[in-house]
Design an enzyme around this catalytic site. Sequence first.
Site, PDB file in Angstrom:
ATOM      1  CE  LYS A  59       1.756 -10.767   3.315  1.00 40.26           C
ATOM      2  NZ  LYS A  59       2.582 -11.889   2.654  1.00 40.26           N
TER       3      LYS A  59
ATOM      4  CE  LYS B   7       6.026  -3.908  -2.803  1.00 35.72           C
ATOM      5  NZ  LYS B   7       5.100  -5.084  -2.286  1.00 35.72           N
TER       6      LYS B   7
ATOM      7  CE  LYS C 196       1.655  -6.768  -9.491  1.00 34.61           C
ATOM      8  NZ  LYS C 196       2.881  -6.998  -8.707  1.00 34.61           N
TER       9      LYS C 196
HETATM   10  N1  LIG Z   1      -3.861   3.492   1.729  1.00 35.79           N
HETATM   11  C1  LIG Z   1      -4.627   2.850   1.012  1.00 35.79           C
HETATM   12  N2  LIG Z   1      -5.992   2.911   1.063  1.00 35.79           N
HETATM   13  C2  LIG Z   1      -6.923   1.800   0.377  1.00 35.79           C
HETATM   14  N3  LIG Z   1      -6.415   1.036  -0.672  1.00 35.79           N
HETATM   15  C3  LIG Z   1      -4.904   0.969  -0.748  1.00 35.79           C
HETATM   16  C4  LIG Z   1      -4.000   1.845  -0.071  1.00 35.79           C
HETATM   17  N4  LIG Z   1      -2.910   1.586  -0.281  1.00 35.79           N
HETATM   18  C5  LIG Z   1      -2.996   0.710  -1.509  1.00 35.79           C
HETATM   19  N5  LIG Z   1      -4.181   0.488  -1.529  1.00 35.79           N
HETATM   20  C6  LIG Z   1      -4.827  -0.596  -2.689  1.00 35.79           C
HETATM   21  O1  LIG Z   1      -4.312  -1.818  -2.386  1.00 35.79           O
HETATM   22  C7  LIG Z   1      -4.045  -2.658  -3.711  1.00 35.79           C
HETATM   23  C8  LIG Z   1      -2.550  -3.173  -3.799  1.00 35.79           C
HETATM   24  O2  LIG Z   1      -1.774  -1.889  -3.878  1.00 35.79           O
HETATM   25  P1  LIG Z   1      -0.219  -1.873  -4.547  1.00 35.79           P
HETATM   26  O3  LIG Z   1      -0.428  -2.643  -6.094  1.00 35.79           O
HETATM   27  O4  LIG Z   1       0.149  -0.500  -4.444  1.00 35.79           O
HETATM   28  O5  LIG Z   1       0.603  -2.894  -3.839  1.00 35.79           O
HETATM   29  P2  LIG Z   1       1.970  -3.437  -4.106  1.00 35.79           P
HETATM   30  O6  LIG Z   1       2.729  -3.302  -2.987  1.00 35.79           O
HETATM   31  O7  LIG Z   1       2.537  -2.411  -5.085  1.00 35.79           O
HETATM   32  O8  LIG Z   1       1.912  -4.768  -4.689  1.00 35.79           O
HETATM   33  P3  LIG Z   1       2.984  -5.713  -5.355  1.00 35.79           P
HETATM   34  O9  LIG Z   1       3.627  -6.268  -4.320  1.00 35.79           O
HETATM   35  O10 LIG Z   1       1.929  -6.751  -6.089  1.00 35.79           O
HETATM   36  O11 LIG Z   1       3.768  -4.855  -6.199  1.00 35.79           O
HETATM   37  C9  LIG Z   1      -4.118  -1.453  -4.660  1.00 35.79           C
HETATM   38  O12 LIG Z   1      -5.642  -1.962  -5.311  1.00 35.79           O
HETATM   39  C10 LIG Z   1      -4.282  -0.214  -3.974  1.00 35.79           C
HETATM   40  O13 LIG Z   1      -5.257   0.584  -4.504  1.00 35.79           O
HETATM   41 MG   LIG Z   2       3.696  -2.914  -6.919  1.00 36.58          MG
END
Ligand SMILES: Nc1ncnc2c1ncn2[C@@H]1O[C@H](COP(=O)(O)OP(=O)(O)OP(=O)(O)O)[C@@H](O)[C@H]1O
Ligand SMILES: [Mg+2]
Lengths: 371, 265
Positions: free
Chosen positions: B12, B17, B43
């Site tokens: 999600k 990720k 992005k």
């Molecule tokens: N284990 C964790 N503990 C605390 N904060 C976390 C943890 N994992 C991720 N985050 C925080 O959650 C936020 C979103 O994480 P991230 O950008 O990696 O998500 P994503 O799944 O890659 O999003 P997208 O779908 O937009 O690519 C970031 O600010 C990250 O620092």
């Molecule tokens: Mg991401």
Amino acid sequence: MAEKEISIIHPRPSSIVAALYTLRDLDVDVAILHGPPGCSFKHARLLEEDGIHVVTTGLDENGFVFGGHDKLVALINKSIELFNPRLIGVVGTCASMIIGEEMHEAVLEANPDIPVIEVEVHAGYHNNTKGVLFALESALDAGIIDRKEFERQEHLLKKATEVEKRAGAASKEYLAPSRGDVKYTVAKRIFELLQEGKRGLVIMNAKKETGYMFADITLAVNEAAKALGKEANIVNMANVDDSLGLPRVRQHAENIMKGFKEHGVEIREIIGGMDEYPIAGELVSELIKEKYPDYDFAVITGVPHALPMECLRGMELISVTNGPRQVLPLKEMGHEHVVVEIDLHPKTLGVSKIVNSELGDTLREIIKENL
Amino acid sequence: MKKQKIIAIYGKGGIGKSSTASNMAAACAEIGYKVMIIGCDPKSDSSITLLGGRRIPTILDLLREGLDVREEDVVFEGYAGVKCVEAGGPEPGIGCAGRGIIVAVQKLKSISSDLLKEQDLIIYDVPGDIVCGGFVAPIRKGFVNEAYVLTSGEYMPMYAANNICKGFSKIGMPLSGVICNSRNASREEELVSKFAEEIGSKLMAFIPKSQTVQDCERDGFSVMEKAPDSDIAEVYRKLGKAIMENEERVLPKPLDDERLRELTR
Ligand SMILES: Nc1ncnc2c1ncn2[C@@H]1O[C@H](COP(=O)(O)OP(=O)(O)OP(=O)(O)O)[C@@H](O)[C@H]1O
Ligand SMILES: [Mg+2]
């Protein structure tokens, strides 16, 4: 719920192309395709022969990814500079519509001081008349046509779609193209029928500019009748009412009528305007029932499959189409002879006079041989 | 021939990720693996924390300029030698990001085939859910050989994870494991572990929610670089090892809506 569409696998014209032809009928000076280079090339080329300019934003891989807004703005401006148009059309394509391009924003940004007909269309419609409808809707919005004409056109389109589904290129999942019957044999048969003193109807029910060639068959049959002294045995009908339809379409009717007059051919029954081919069948039925019920044969050109078979029963039918995929449905309907004027359409673009047809010329040769 | 891991992590939007991918990439690079991370998000945020907060030119940036893209223009070395690449893409609401991923990934393949072959671990970091064909291009085009799903124990992320599994089973892509990134939901580890089991897979790691991750991110760094002695750094190291050693590949059997509800209740 709408009826389920059959999946048609043979090539058919797309709604993008249908939109382009409609813009032509609306007398735009330039049509801008917003899409990849080569999209709709063949028809774009033909339309150039018909006097309108067609240009493309030529979206490439970068355009797909980043959108083509700037390119479209630039092309609108460039078109105005190059062609000094009074009216332009902007037409979508599959690529630009799938990526969600907002053509209207580009038009607003270019802000030309001439009207623009924007057609948000792609080729993913089962009925290509959708392209016509979208173009007309935008023309209505832009004040190019009035509500009454729009509704008239909408009705005709519905009928045209019905005709195509009933007995046209959309009637079967697959229709093999065919060259139809040999023109010499069919021309000879027409000559024989006239010679034998049989009475015949010559019905032109043509779609818009295609009439420039189908009218030639009317001329040739009349020449044959005249040569044989049987003029009284034939009755001509044609959809050449020049008071109906978009300006360009009325002009065609006027031009063709003039051609008939120049050749001394009398059109006894005018069966509608040149965009009324899908509905002319009703009038033709009535006329035959009332005035010509016992005629022996009929030469029907243009969109013969739009005429109901009931009114033609008992007559030997000779039909002339420009669609190689129309041969099979016409034979199935019961037309004895079906002739295809291949490549008719390109030859009727950019002309304002009746042009020679192959069947007409063949018949003329037969007249010469026999007299 | 050396066995190469080419993985993609789906889950999600915003579930973690990218931060998991970059921390894990760093952890594996630290112990000597050759690692590359390929950001497939318009992005371009996959590699920022490996590059000290710096943004790099993206493949699509250069293609858009009409430039001849060379390896040295788009591949940058980040923390612990991790090779960082960003596909890039259009601004939100314009064009087609999915097509962008396809184009960028194909370009990279054509200019960097040797470099790609040298790697022990390549991570494709894809955004959010699978919304169109472009987002599964790394898988569909046969670049990826292991796919993982990342989720928390909350309902919606699990719903998304399940939906992604539906997509995988439809296109015949096996799943190699489920990763739980905690958001402090109740019974989280148990729920995600049960979910993994029921779809026929297994839980690879439970990553606790940790302020350290966010603090390091704010400064533009991975946990591995900025807080190597933290507990969370150890979690990423373990996850990295688990993935490097993982051999499992099963075609996931997604749950029906009712079962998913039941499970998360
Ligand atoms: N284990 C964790 N503990 C605390 N904060 C976390 C943890 N994992 C991720 N985050 C925080 O959650 C936020 C979103 O994480 P991230 O950008 O990696 O998500 P994503 O799944 O890659 O999003 P997208 O779908 O937009 O690519 C970031 O600010 C990250 O620092
Ligand atoms: Mg991401």
